[in-house]
Design a protein around this motif. Structure first.
Motif, PDB file in Angstrom:
ATOM      1  N   LEU A 177      58.862  21.060  90.536  1.00 17.87           N
ATOM      2  CA  LEU A 177      60.156  20.364  90.430  1.00 17.87           C
ATOM      3  C   LEU A 177      59.960  18.888  90.087  1.00 17.87           C
ATOM      4  O   LEU A 177      60.674  18.339  89.244  1.00 17.87           O
ATOM      5  N   THR A 178      59.007  18.255  90.734  1.00 17.54           N
ATOM      6  CA  THR A 178      58.732  16.840  90.470  1.00 17.54           C
ATOM      7  C   THR A 178      58.269  16.647  89.031  1.00 17.54           C
ATOM      8  O   THR A 178      58.757  15.759  88.322  1.00 17.54           O
ATOM      9  N   ALA A 186      58.865  18.534  86.507  1.00 19.06           N
ATOM     10  CA  ALA A 186      59.947  18.864  85.569  1.00 19.06           C
ATOM     11  C   ALA A 186      60.918  17.707  85.407  1.00 19.06           C
ATOM     12  O   ALA A 186      61.512  17.540  84.338  1.00 19.06           O
ATOM     13  N   GLY A 187      61.102  16.926  86.428  1.00 16.55           N
ATOM     14  CA  GLY A 187      61.982  15.754  86.321  1.00 16.55           C
ATOM     15  C   GLY A 187      63.400  16.071  85.886  1.00 16.55           C
ATOM     16  O   GLY A 187      63.972  15.333  85.079  1.00 16.55           O
ATOM     17  N   GLY A 188      63.956  17.169  86.357  1.00 15.02           N
ATOM     18  CA  GLY A 188      65.339  17.509  86.030  1.00 15.02           C
ATOM     19  C   GLY A 188      65.503  18.428  84.826  1.00 15.02           C
ATOM     20  O   GLY A 188      66.597  18.911  84.553  1.00 15.02           O
ATOM     21  N   ARG A 189      64.412  18.652  84.090  1.00  9.97           N
ATOM     22  CA  ARG A 189      64.479  19.575  82.953  1.00  9.97           C
ATOM     23  C   ARG A 189      64.544  21.021  83.454  1.00  9.97           C
ATOM     24  O   ARG A 189      64.163  21.317  84.580  1.00  9.97           O
ATOM     25  N   ALA A 190      65.001  21.906  82.601  1.00  6.01           N
ATOM     26  CA  ALA A 190      64.944  23.330  82.910  1.00  6.01           C
ATOM     27  C   ALA A 190      63.471  23.716  83.068  1.00  6.01           C
ATOM     28  O   ALA A 190      62.597  23.148  82.406  1.00  6.01           O
ATOM     29  N   THR A 242      62.829  28.374  92.222  1.00  2.00           N
ATOM     30  CA  THR A 242      62.830  27.049  91.604  1.00  2.00           C
ATOM     31  C   THR A 242      63.083  27.091  90.107  1.00  2.00           C
ATOM     32  O   THR A 242      63.787  26.242  89.560  1.00  2.00           O
ATOM     33  N   ASP A 285      73.792  27.379  87.837  1.00  2.00           N
ATOM     34  CA  ASP A 285      73.218  27.818  89.095  1.00  2.00           C
ATOM     35  C   ASP A 285      72.998  29.320  89.072  1.00  2.00           C
ATOM     36  O   ASP A 285      73.617  30.047  88.298  1.00  2.00           O
ATOM     37  N   ASP A 309      64.175  28.263  86.224  1.00  2.00           N
ATOM     38  CA  ASP A 309      65.363  28.759  85.534  1.00  2.00           C
ATOM     39  C   ASP A 309      65.055  30.007  84.726  1.00  2.00           C
ATOM     40  O   ASP A 309      65.912  30.877  84.565  1.00  2.00           O
ATOM     41  N   ARG A 344      57.538  22.438  94.895  1.00  2.00           N
ATOM     42  CA  ARG A 344      57.947  21.028  94.930  1.00  2.00           C
ATOM     43  C   ARG A 344      57.213  20.220  93.859  1.00  2.00           C
ATOM     44  O   ARG A 344      57.809  19.362  93.203  1.00  2.00           O
ATOM     45  N   ASP A 397      63.723  19.052  77.035  1.00  2.00           N
ATOM     46  CA  ASP A 397      64.706  19.789  77.831  1.00  2.00           C
ATOM     47  C   ASP A 397      64.119  20.883  78.705  1.00  2.00           C
ATOM     48  O   ASP A 397      64.780  21.354  79.633  1.00  2.00           O
TER      49      ASP A 397
END
Length: 194
Positions: free
Chosen positions: A18-19, A21-25, A98, A170, A100, A15, A55
């Motif tokens: 993910l936070t 990364a802010g939406g980046r790969a 989590t 995905d 990519d 988590r 990115d």
């Protein structure tokens, strides 16, 4: 080997990643952080091509070899993250779910099998491997296409990672079925051998 069911979905560590990364790969360097596992090359890529951080979020998770301290500082300076500690199995599984990309682009002298590579294929995370490596032969048979890098060429590496991040999707939908088939085949062969 899992059968596609009941895997750890998240942990506090995943988590936090993910936070950050802010939406980046997300590109994870998992396990012990050592030069032989290509960490210096990864640090070169992100520090030479800082625009990649727009990115791609790079995180190294595992105990850090003291010889990699300067490379860790460069990765952090370029916007990455280093978690220098023992990581539990559940945390590792949550990171595979989590991220990519999993870093498996090891130095040419470290050309061998990789548990990180195997888990990334099993869990649907694209492995990043060295072009011409032993792993490349096995990757051609897998359900997850690797990102192949020319070792030492930071420009090529940054371009390939950026392209893969731009085209990420995905996790493969049939992956549980494919891995479940591998597991069933493995169990059948072991039973026959006994």
């Amino acid at each position: 080997m899992h059968d596609g069911a009941a895997l750890i979905e998240t942990s506090q560590l995943s988590r936090d990643v993910l936070t950050a990364a802010g939406g980046r790969a997300i590109l994870c360097f998992l396990g012990s952080v050592r030069k032989s596992k290509g960490f210096e090359f990864l640090a070169d890529i992100v520090s030479d091509h800082r625009d990649l951080a727009k990115d791609v979020f790079v995180v190294a998770v595992g105990r850090v070899d003291p010889a990699c301290g300067e490379d860790c500082a460069r990765l952090i300076s370029a916007g990455g993250m280093v978690v220098d500690r023992f990581v539990s199995d559940d945390e590792l599984l949550s990171l595979y779910k989590t991220c990519d990309f999993a870093w498996c682009c090891y130095e040419p002298d470290y050309d061998q099998a990789s548990g990180i590579f195997g888990r990334s294929v099993q869990l649907g995370t694209r492995p990043i491997i060295r072009k011409g490596a032993y792993l490349e032969k096995y990757a051609q048979e897998g359900a997850v296409a690797p990102v192949c890098l020319v070792y030492g060429d930071t420009r090529d590496a940054a371009a390939n990672i950026a392209a893969a991040a731009a085209n990420r999707s995905d996790k493969p939908g049939r992956l549980g079925e494919i891995v479940g088939g591998w597991r069933a085949d493995f169990v059948q062969k072991i039973r026959a051998a006994l």
